[in-house]
Design an enzyme around this catalytic site. Structure first.
Site, PDB file in Angstrom:
ATOM      1  N   GLY A  12       0.782  -1.233   0.000  1.00 30.00           N
ATOM      2  CA  GLY A  12       0.000   0.000   0.000  1.00 30.00           C
ATOM      3  C   GLY A  12       0.811   1.280   0.000  1.00 30.00           C
ATOM      4  O   GLY A  12       0.291   2.342   0.323  1.00 30.00           O
ATOM      5  N   SER A  13       2.078   1.212  -0.406  1.00 29.83           N
ATOM      6  CA  SER A  13       2.887   2.435  -0.425  1.00 29.83           C
ATOM      7  C   SER A  13       2.325   3.456  -1.417  1.00 29.83           C
ATOM      8  O   SER A  13       2.276   4.658  -1.113  1.00 29.83           O
ATOM      9  CB  SER A  13       4.355   2.123  -0.734  1.00 29.83           C
ATOM     10  OG  SER A  13       4.476   1.456  -1.964  1.00 29.83           O
ATOM     11  N   LEU A  84      -3.667  -7.128  -7.730  1.00 30.41           N
ATOM     12  CA  LEU A  84      -3.183  -8.256  -8.516  1.00 30.41           C
ATOM     13  C   LEU A  84      -4.251  -9.058  -9.253  1.00 30.41           C
ATOM     14  O   LEU A  84      -3.904  -9.896 -10.080  1.00 30.41           O
ATOM     15  CB  LEU A  84      -2.370  -9.201  -7.619  1.00 30.41           C
ATOM     16  CG  LEU A  84      -1.180  -8.548  -6.923  1.00 30.41           C
ATOM     17  CD1 LEU A  84      -0.403  -9.577  -6.122  1.00 30.41           C
ATOM     18  CD2 LEU A  84      -0.275  -7.841  -7.905  1.00 30.41           C
ATOM     19  N   HIS A 103       1.558   0.295 -13.860  1.00 32.85           N
ATOM     20  CA  HIS A 103       2.314  -0.926 -14.154  1.00 32.85           C
ATOM     21  C   HIS A 103       3.804  -0.602 -14.062  1.00 32.85           C
ATOM     22  O   HIS A 103       4.247   0.423 -14.595  1.00 32.85           O
ATOM     23  CB  HIS A 103       1.963  -1.447 -15.551  1.00 32.85           C
ATOM     24  CG  HIS A 103       2.579  -2.765 -15.848  1.00 32.85           C
ATOM     25  ND1 HIS A 103       2.085  -3.941 -15.322  1.00 32.85           N
ATOM     26  CD2 HIS A 103       3.672  -3.094 -16.566  1.00 32.85           C
ATOM     27  CE1 HIS A 103       2.845  -4.948 -15.729  1.00 32.85           C
ATOM     28  NE2 HIS A 103       3.817  -4.454 -16.483  1.00 32.85           N
ATOM     29  N   ASP A 144      -3.296  -5.225 -18.682  1.00 35.01           N
ATOM     30  CA  ASP A 144      -2.298  -4.263 -19.155  1.00 35.01           C
ATOM     31  C   ASP A 144      -2.438  -3.845 -20.618  1.00 35.01           C
ATOM     32  O   ASP A 144      -1.458  -3.511 -21.268  1.00 35.01           O
ATOM     33  CB  ASP A 144      -0.876  -4.811 -18.920  1.00 35.01           C
ATOM     34  CG  ASP A 144      -0.614  -5.112 -17.461  1.00 35.01           C
ATOM     35  OD1 ASP A 144      -1.117  -4.365 -16.604  1.00 35.01           O
ATOM     36  OD2 ASP A 144       0.097  -6.092 -17.177  1.00 35.01           O
TER      37      ASP A 144
END
Length: 186
Positions: A12-13, A84, A103, A144
């Site tokens: 969670g940074s 994820l 990403h 992505d």
């Protein structure tokens, strides 16, 4: 005031950095942090930052329960910050061009299923790339492959490990992700 919901699966940074950015700016509020990982450190960060959090299962994500909660919250932007799981198509359709992901590589390289976090950095290192970077993109029904919003590269020729590459990328993420989110909200 604009509302942001963050999805994260790990430390969670980035989530914390986004919350602190908007607390300082006052232009938006993070109204919830959602995670599929009951042991994710992002939950500790959410509690410390006084942000409501929600732990859910893959089944709840895929069967519409999370979509219902998002519809109730009516976020202006949904931010995937180290999340994820593949985002279900019904959520993508309910919030067109309102879901963004970061990403840790220069897409289209090193993207797709299984390409996240240290998996990406190890692949970049093993392939002896001279540069890597970040891609911020809209989320669609494929991993992505959504439209790119922003890319920033960094030279990694002198990096001696995947961990060093991860550190360089983290600096880019912390610097640019909140700014790009702010731009998207205005």
């Amino acid at each position: 005031m604009k509302k942001i919901v963050i999805f994260a699966s790990g430390s969670g940074s980035n989530a914390e950095n986004i919350v602190l950015h908007f607390n300082k700016k006052g232009s938006a509020n993070v109204v919830g942090i959602f995670t599929n990982n009951p042991n994710a450190k992002v939950l500790e960060r959410a509690k410390y930052l006084n942000i409501p959090s929600e732990v859910f299962t893959r089944q709840e994500l895929n069967e519409g329960e999370i979509l219902e909660k998002l519809i109730q919250l009516q976020p202006d932007l949904i931010v995937l910050a180290g999340f994820l799981l593949k985002f279900p198509e019904p959520i993508v359709k309910a919030f067109p061009n309102k879901i963004v992901n970061i990403h840790p590589a220069l897409l289209p390289n090193y993207g797709g299923k299984g390409m996240y976090g240290m998996n990406v950095h190890r692949a970049v290192f093993e392939n002896k790339e001279k540069e890597t970077g970040i891609t911020i993109h809209y989320v669609n029904e494929h991993y992505d492959e959504g439209e790119f919003i922003f890319q920033k590269s960094v030279n990694i020729e002198d990096c001696k490990s995947a961990e060093e590459i991860a550190e360089r990328n983290s600096v880019l993420e912390q610097l640019h992700f909140p700014e790009i989110i702010e731009t998207l909200l205005t």
